[in-house]
Write a protein that holds these residues in place. Sequence first.
Motif, PDB file in Angstrom:
ATOM      1  N   LEU A  42       0.844  -1.199   0.000  1.00 41.30           N
ATOM      2  CA  LEU A  42       0.000   0.000   0.000  1.00 41.30           C
ATOM      3  C   LEU A  42       0.880   1.251   0.000  1.00 41.30           C
ATOM      4  CD1 LEU A  42      -2.641  -1.214   2.606  1.00 41.30           C
ATOM      5  CD2 LEU A  42      -2.711  -1.425   0.118  1.00 41.30           C
ATOM      6  N   ASP A  43       1.665   1.413  -1.060  1.00 38.51           N
ATOM      7  CA  ASP A  43       2.667   2.471  -1.121  1.00 38.51           C
ATOM      8  C   ASP A  43       2.207   3.724  -1.866  1.00 38.51           C
ATOM      9  OD1 ASP A  43       2.583   1.330  -3.594  1.00 38.51           O
ATOM     10  OD2 ASP A  43       4.749   1.178  -3.855  1.00 38.51           O
ATOM     11  N   SER A  44       0.939   3.770  -2.250  1.00 39.12           N
ATOM     12  CA  SER A  44       0.424   4.942  -2.955  1.00 39.12           C
ATOM     13  C   SER A  44      -1.066   5.080  -2.676  1.00 39.12           C
ATOM     14  CB  SER A  44       0.665   4.810  -4.461  1.00 39.12           C
ATOM     15  OG  SER A  44      -0.111   3.733  -4.978  1.00 39.12           O
ATOM     16  N   LEU A  45      -1.608   6.262  -3.002  1.00 42.25           N
ATOM     17  CA  LEU A  45      -3.040   6.490  -2.775  1.00 42.25           C
ATOM     18  C   LEU A  45      -3.898   5.557  -3.623  1.00 42.25           C
ATOM     19  CD1 LEU A  45      -3.291  10.384  -2.477  1.00 42.25           C
ATOM     20  CD2 LEU A  45      -3.700   8.667  -0.702  1.00 42.25           C
ATOM     21  N   LYS A  46      -3.440   5.271  -4.863  1.00 36.37           N
ATOM     22  CA  LYS A  46      -4.260   4.395  -5.712  1.00 36.37           C
ATOM     23  C   LYS A  46      -4.272   2.965  -5.175  1.00 36.37           C
ATOM     24  CE  LYS A  46      -0.553   4.092  -9.109  1.00 36.37           C
ATOM     25  NZ  LYS A  46      -0.132   4.523 -10.422  1.00 36.37           N
ATOM     26  N   ALA A  47      -3.153   2.515  -4.578  1.00 38.20           N
ATOM     27  CA  ALA A  47      -3.114   1.179  -3.983  1.00 38.20           C
ATOM     28  C   ALA A  47      -4.037   1.107  -2.768  1.00 38.20           C
ATOM     29  CB  ALA A  47      -1.683   0.823  -3.579  1.00 38.20           C
ATOM     30  N   VAL A  48      -4.003   2.133  -1.930  1.00 40.91           N
ATOM     31  CA  VAL A  48      -4.896   2.188  -0.759  1.00 40.91           C
ATOM     32  C   VAL A  48      -6.349   2.238  -1.214  1.00 40.91           C
ATOM     33  CG1 VAL A  48      -5.578   3.586   1.235  1.00 40.91           C
ATOM     34  CG2 VAL A  48      -3.154   3.245   0.724  1.00 40.91           C
ATOM     35  N   GLY A  49      -6.633   3.042  -2.259  1.00 41.50           N
ATOM     36  CA  GLY A  49      -7.998   3.140  -2.777  1.00 41.50           C
ATOM     37  C   GLY A  49      -8.523   1.811  -3.292  1.00 41.50           C
ATOM     38  N   LEU A  50      -7.705   1.105  -4.074  1.00 48.93           N
ATOM     39  CA  LEU A  50      -8.115  -0.206  -4.577  1.00 48.93           C
ATOM     40  C   LEU A  50      -8.362  -1.184  -3.438  1.00 48.93           C
ATOM     41  CD1 LEU A  50      -5.856  -0.759  -7.715  1.00 48.93           C
ATOM     42  CD2 LEU A  50      -8.343  -0.828  -7.660  1.00 48.93           C
ATOM     43  N   ALA A  51      -7.453  -1.182  -2.446  1.00 48.84           N
ATOM     44  CA  ALA A  51      -7.612  -2.080  -1.305  1.00 48.84           C
ATOM     45  C   ALA A  51      -8.906  -1.790  -0.553  1.00 48.84           C
ATOM     46  CB  ALA A  51      -6.407  -1.961  -0.370  1.00 48.84           C
ATOM     47  N   LEU A  52      -9.239  -0.509  -0.387  1.00 42.26           N
ATOM     48  CA  LEU A  52     -10.472  -0.140   0.311  1.00 42.26           C
ATOM     49  C   LEU A  52     -11.711  -0.553  -0.467  1.00 42.26           C
ATOM     50  CD1 LEU A  52      -9.581   3.372   1.780  1.00 42.26           C
ATOM     51  CD2 LEU A  52     -10.070   1.268   3.044  1.00 42.26           C
ATOM     52  N   VAL A  53     -11.665  -0.390  -1.793  1.00 40.19           N
ATOM     53  CA  VAL A  53     -12.810  -0.792  -2.619  1.00 40.19           C
ATOM     54  C   VAL A  53     -13.054  -2.296  -2.479  1.00 40.19           C
ATOM     55  CG1 VAL A  53     -13.592  -1.086  -5.004  1.00 40.19           C
ATOM     56  CG2 VAL A  53     -12.634   1.100  -4.268  1.00 40.19           C
ATOM     57  N   VAL A  54     -11.985  -3.079  -2.544  1.00 38.12           N
ATOM     58  CA  VAL A  54     -12.132  -4.537  -2.401  1.00 38.12           C
ATOM     59  C   VAL A  54     -12.619  -4.885  -0.998  1.00 38.12           C
ATOM     60  CG1 VAL A  54     -10.891  -6.734  -2.386  1.00 38.12           C
ATOM     61  CG2 VAL A  54     -10.434  -5.068  -4.185  1.00 38.12           C
ATOM     62  N   PHE A  55     -12.067  -4.217   0.026  1.00 37.66           N
ATOM     63  CA  PHE A  55     -12.477  -4.490   1.407  1.00 37.66           C
ATOM     64  C   PHE A  55     -13.964  -4.213   1.603  1.00 37.66           C
ATOM     65  CE2 PHE A  55     -13.231  -2.939   5.741  1.00 37.66           C
ATOM     66  CZ  PHE A  55     -12.897  -4.090   6.455  1.00 37.66           C
ATOM     67  N   VAL A  56     -14.425  -3.079   1.075  1.00 38.40           N
ATOM     68  CA  VAL A  56     -15.835  -2.709   1.258  1.00 38.40           C
ATOM     69  C   VAL A  56     -16.754  -3.642   0.475  1.00 38.40           C
ATOM     70  CG1 VAL A  56     -17.560  -0.909   0.800  1.00 38.40           C
ATOM     71  CG2 VAL A  56     -15.361  -0.312   1.845  1.00 38.40           C
ATOM     72  N   THR A  57     -16.438  -3.850  -0.816  1.00 36.23           N
ATOM     73  CA  THR A  57     -17.347  -4.643  -1.656  1.00 36.23           C
ATOM     74  C   THR A  57     -17.360  -6.116  -1.263  1.00 36.23           C
ATOM     75  OG1 THR A  57     -15.594  -4.853  -3.312  1.00 36.23           O
ATOM     76  CG2 THR A  57     -17.223  -3.122  -3.655  1.00 36.23           C
ATOM     77  N   TYR A  58     -16.198  -6.673  -0.971  1.00 41.24           N
ATOM     78  CA  TYR A  58     -16.140  -8.104  -0.640  1.00 41.24           C
ATOM     79  C   TYR A  58     -16.316  -8.349   0.856  1.00 41.24           C
ATOM     80  CZ  TYR A  58     -14.542 -12.937  -0.445  1.00 41.24           C
ATOM     81  OH  TYR A  58     -14.471 -14.293  -0.216  1.00 41.24           O
ATOM     82  N   GLY A  59     -15.602  -7.553   1.674  1.00 39.93           N
ATOM     83  CA  GLY A  59     -15.618  -7.807   3.116  1.00 39.93           C
ATOM     84  C   GLY A  59     -16.870  -7.323   3.820  1.00 39.93           C
ATOM     85  N   LEU A  60     -17.373  -6.145   3.436  1.00 45.82           N
ATOM     86  CA  LEU A  60     -18.527  -5.576   4.135  1.00 45.82           C
ATOM     87  C   LEU A  60     -19.844  -5.821   3.408  1.00 45.82           C
ATOM     88  CD1 LEU A  60     -17.013  -2.152   5.319  1.00 45.82           C
ATOM     89  CD2 LEU A  60     -17.120  -4.325   6.554  1.00 45.82           C
ATOM     90  N   LEU A  61     -19.835  -5.633   2.078  1.00 45.46           N
ATOM     91  CA  LEU A  61     -21.079  -5.799   1.318  1.00 45.46           C
ATOM     92  C   LEU A  61     -21.297  -7.234   0.845  1.00 45.46           C
ATOM     93  CD1 LEU A  61     -20.927  -2.515  -0.827  1.00 45.46           C
ATOM     94  CD2 LEU A  61     -22.136  -2.915   1.333  1.00 45.46           C
ATOM     95  N   HIS A  62     -20.279  -8.069   0.968  1.00 44.31           N
ATOM     96  CA  HIS A  62     -20.354  -9.501   0.606  1.00 44.31           C
ATOM     97  C   HIS A  62     -20.743  -9.738  -0.848  1.00 44.31           C
ATOM     98  CE1 HIS A  62     -19.796 -10.304   4.839  1.00 44.31           C
ATOM     99  NE2 HIS A  62     -20.848  -9.556   5.126  1.00 44.31           N
ATOM    100  N   TRP A  63     -20.196  -8.902  -1.730  1.00 42.93           N
ATOM    101  CA  TRP A  63     -20.378  -9.166  -3.157  1.00 42.93           C
ATOM    102  C   TRP A  63     -19.642 -10.449  -3.515  1.00 42.93           C
ATOM    103  CZ3 TRP A  63     -19.586  -4.054  -6.385  1.00 42.93           C
ATOM    104  CH2 TRP A  63     -20.538  -3.104  -5.985  1.00 42.93           C
ATOM    105  N   PRO A  64     -20.078 -11.143  -4.560  1.00 47.60           N
ATOM    106  CA  PRO A  64     -19.350 -12.351  -4.987  1.00 47.60           C
ATOM    107  C   PRO A  64     -17.911 -11.999  -5.373  1.00 47.60           C
ATOM    108  CG  PRO A  64     -21.481 -12.205  -6.087  1.00 47.60           C
ATOM    109  CD  PRO A  64     -21.280 -10.904  -5.362  1.00 47.60           C
ATOM    110  N   LEU A  65     -16.978 -12.854  -4.983  1.00 48.65           N
ATOM    111  CA  LEU A  65     -15.565 -12.589  -5.234  1.00 48.65           C
ATOM    112  C   LEU A  65     -15.279 -12.403  -6.723  1.00 48.65           C
ATOM    113  CD1 LEU A  65     -12.671 -12.305  -4.253  1.00 48.65           C
ATOM    114  CD2 LEU A  65     -12.463 -14.798  -4.324  1.00 48.65           C
ATOM    115  N   LEU A  66     -15.900 -13.232  -7.566  1.00 49.90           N
ATOM    116  CA  LEU A  66     -15.666 -13.118  -9.008  1.00 49.90           C
ATOM    117  C   LEU A  66     -16.068 -11.740  -9.521  1.00 49.90           C
ATOM    118  CD1 LEU A  66     -14.696 -14.484 -11.583  1.00 49.90           C
ATOM    119  CD2 LEU A  66     -17.020 -15.383 -11.894  1.00 49.90           C
ATOM    120  N   LEU A  67     -17.192 -11.226  -9.048  1.00 54.50           N
ATOM    121  CA  LEU A  67     -17.650  -9.901  -9.465  1.00 54.50           C
ATOM    122  C   LEU A  67     -16.659  -8.822  -9.015  1.00 54.50           C
ATOM    123  CD1 LEU A  67     -19.761  -7.972 -10.656  1.00 54.50           C
ATOM    124  CD2 LEU A  67     -20.943  -8.040  -8.443  1.00 54.50           C
TER     125      LEU A  67
END
Length: 197
Positions: free
Chosen positions: A136-161
């Motif tokens: 997580l060495d840049s803002l775009k890396a942190v942003g991508l990680a947060l999007v995945v965390f929210v969509t997969y970890g919190l909203l429980h979207w399918p991993l493939l999606l």
Amino acid sequence: MKVPRSRLFLAFLQVGLVAFGGGGQAQIYQSIVLKHRWMEEREFLETTALCRVLPGPVFANTAAHIGARLGGVLGGVLALLGVLAPGATLMLLLSFAYFRFGAVPGSLAESALNGVAAAAIGLILATMLHQAPIALDSLKAVGLALVVFVTYGLLHWPLLLVLLLTVPVGMGLYWQEAAENSAHPRASQGMEADERG
């Protein structure tokens, strides 16, 4: 870097012997990056990222990919055999014991395996905390990680999606950066030197 296949097999066999409870990725990291120094941190992170988006178990994918990278196709096969043989052998023995003697809920073995699983989670967390500043060495890396965390970890979207949405975005963001660096390698090296200085 090429590694003798016998050393490669032994290193992955040692990982297979101690990778209990889901701590396989952390054990591979400890062995390949920290102990033997056969790969750099960034190279290992890129490898594990690739192996996470491929079908199949991440642990086995990672072993096969790193083995092939360090020892060719045969190295990949040997690394895969090394990490899978101990667990597969133990599972066959436990399955035989289960069908021969029956399950005993609450037994000492069950308690021991629960303890091993808890320790493995601790190992995974320790490895994650060690790798996070590198990944997580840049803002775009942190942003991508947060999007995945929210969509997969919190909203429980399918991993493939989640992967279908975020992987192309991530590749596009970093592809442009890689193209710029390859077009101006001396400038990017100079900037890195200035940052270090």
